[in-house]
Design an enzyme around this catalytic site. Structure first.
Site, mmCIF file in Angstrom:
data_model
loop_
_atom_site.group_PDB
_atom_site.id
_atom_site.type_symbol
_atom_site.label_atom_id
_atom_site.label_comp_id
_atom_site.label_asym_id
_atom_site.label_seq_id
_atom_site.Cartn_x
_atom_site.Cartn_y
_atom_site.Cartn_z
ATOM 1 N N SER A 1 0.854 -1.182 0.000
ATOM 2 C CA SER A 1 0.000 0.000 0.000
ATOM 3 C C SER A 1 0.891 1.234 0.000
ATOM 4 O O SER A 1 1.834 1.331 0.797
ATOM 5 C CB SER A 1 -0.907 0.003 1.234
ATOM 6 O OG SER A 1 -1.728 1.156 1.251
ATOM 7 N N HIS B 1 -2.033 7.322 -4.913
ATOM 8 C CA HIS B 1 -2.263 6.128 -4.113
ATOM 9 C C HIS B 1 -2.120 4.917 -5.009
ATOM 10 O O HIS B 1 -2.497 4.938 -6.182
ATOM 11 C CB HIS B 1 -3.674 6.158 -3.517
ATOM 12 C CG HIS B 1 -4.231 4.796 -3.203
ATOM 13 N ND1 HIS B 1 -5.085 4.124 -4.074
ATOM 14 C CD2 HIS B 1 -4.042 3.959 -2.146
ATOM 15 C CE1 HIS B 1 -5.403 2.953 -3.545
ATOM 16 N NE2 HIS B 1 -4.787 2.820 -2.402
ATOM 17 N N ASN C 1 -2.221 0.360 -4.545
ATOM 18 C CA ASN C 1 -2.338 -0.795 -3.665
ATOM 19 C C ASN C 1 -2.550 -2.034 -4.512
ATOM 20 O O ASN C 1 -3.304 -2.010 -5.483
ATOM 21 C CB ASN C 1 -3.527 -0.602 -2.707
ATOM 22 C CG ASN C 1 -3.906 -1.874 -1.974
ATOM 23 O OD1 ASN C 1 -4.774 -2.619 -2.420
ATOM 24 N ND2 ASN C 1 -3.266 -2.111 -0.861
ATOM 25 N N HIS D 1 -3.536 7.551 -16.890
ATOM 26 C CA HIS D 1 -4.560 6.607 -17.338
ATOM 27 C C HIS D 1 -4.046 5.730 -18.476
ATOM 28 O O HIS D 1 -4.412 4.548 -18.566
ATOM 29 C CB HIS D 1 -5.820 7.361 -17.762
ATOM 30 C CG HIS D 1 -6.723 7.701 -16.614
ATOM 31 N ND1 HIS D 1 -7.711 6.850 -16.175
ATOM 32 C CD2 HIS D 1 -6.772 8.790 -15.800
ATOM 33 C CE1 HIS D 1 -8.342 7.404 -15.152
ATOM 34 N NE2 HIS D 1 -7.783 8.581 -14.900
ATOM 35 N N GLY E 1 -6.816 -5.511 13.793
ATOM 36 C CA GLY E 1 -5.743 -5.395 14.764
ATOM 37 C C GLY E 1 -4.369 -5.114 14.206
ATOM 38 O O GLY E 1 -3.362 -5.310 14.904
#
Length: 287
Positions: free
Chosen positions: A109, A123, A125, A157, A270
């Protein structure tokens, strides 16, 4: 079949780690080429899940000449999904979550917030998720400029389309539309950027093909992003430009905290909260 999946999981985790290493090296090289006096380096921190079910690497660079803050995280985690996460997976069509809620996931990420307001935030990922009754790949990349340039959007793009077209000529249109929908901020009534591609729950039944496509998406990131950054890095900017950048970062922060699936999943299962929230900008404003 279990042995096969063990091999596949190991291959996927190793490749995501290699992609992380390539991107970190490329970003550090970009920093060093822009300033001989101030060579930016990533601070690398191991991460763990609260229940001891694996972990990863958090790599963050702050205060560079190109990157104000950039994080490139890799993880490989496993454990048992809580009741809320089980319901979310079941709602997405994952079978057998009530009988065997074990999971495994690995991915990379990345989020970059730039010094120059003319350089777009970005961004990226890619990931693989496994349960005893299902597996899939997901990921994508999207560009988030505060000051938009049509040629930058077109270049980004085009590289995403090139990666898609090599595997399925229908992927780009499908995954671009998915990104436009996914990265929309409903309470603001607008997209958070100029889009890219996004896909999730990818399981065509051919693991090798789906893994190869996910690798192509990850490999397309640097060719899509670096030329745009290098084109805009030297552009002169004003206080007004900086103000627009900081307000746009506020929009980005809102999206990640309210809507982003990865943020919700990481916190609910977690994982290290600092790694999960790495995507937040160092400074932002709201009008």
């Amino acid at each position: 079949m279990s042995d096969d999946f063990d091999v596949q999981k190991a291959r996927a985790a190793a490749w995501f780690r290699q992609l992380r290493d390539r991107i970190v090296a490329a970003f550090e090289d970009l920093e060093s080429r822009q300033s001989a006096e101030k060579s930016g380096k990533f601070e690398v921190t191991p991460t763990t899940r609260a229940d001891g079910g694996g972990g990863g690497i958090m790599s963050v660079m702050r205060g560079g000449v190109v990157f104000e803050k950039v994080g490139v995280n890799w993880s490989e985690v496993h454990g048992t999904l809580g009741e809320r996460a089980q319901k979310a997976m079941a709602a997405r069509g994952v079978p057998g979550m009530d009988k065997d809620p074990r999971f495994w996931a690995s991915g990379i990420s990345l989020v970059a917030h730039m010094q120059n307001p003319h350089c777009p935030a970005v961004h990226m990922n890619t990931r693989m998720f496994w349960t005893p009754n299902a597996w899939w790949f997901g990921g994508g990349a999207d560009l988030n400029p505060a000051l938009e340039y049509d040629e930058d959007t077109a270049h980004f793009h085009a590289e995403m389309k090139r990666a898609c077209d090599a595997h399925d000529e229908n992927y780009y249109a499908k995954f671009k539309a998915w990104a436009d929908e996914y990265f929309f901020v409903p309470h603001r009534g607008r997209a958070r950027g100029v889009g890219g591609i996004f896909y999730d729950d990818l399981n065509t039944g051919d693991w090798e093909a789906d893994f190869a496509f996910t690798q192509a998406v990850g490999s397309a990131f640097l060719p899509a992003f670096l030329p745009v950054t290098e084109r805009r890095f030297g552009t002169q900017w004003t206080d007004e430009d900086r103000e627009k950048q900081l307000v746009h970062r506020g929009l980005y922060a809102e999206y990640n905290l309210v809507y982003d699936r990865g943020t919700k999943f990481g916190l609910e299962t977690g994982h290290d909260a600092n790694a999960v929230l790495m995507s937040l900008p160092p400074i932002a404003k709201w009008t």
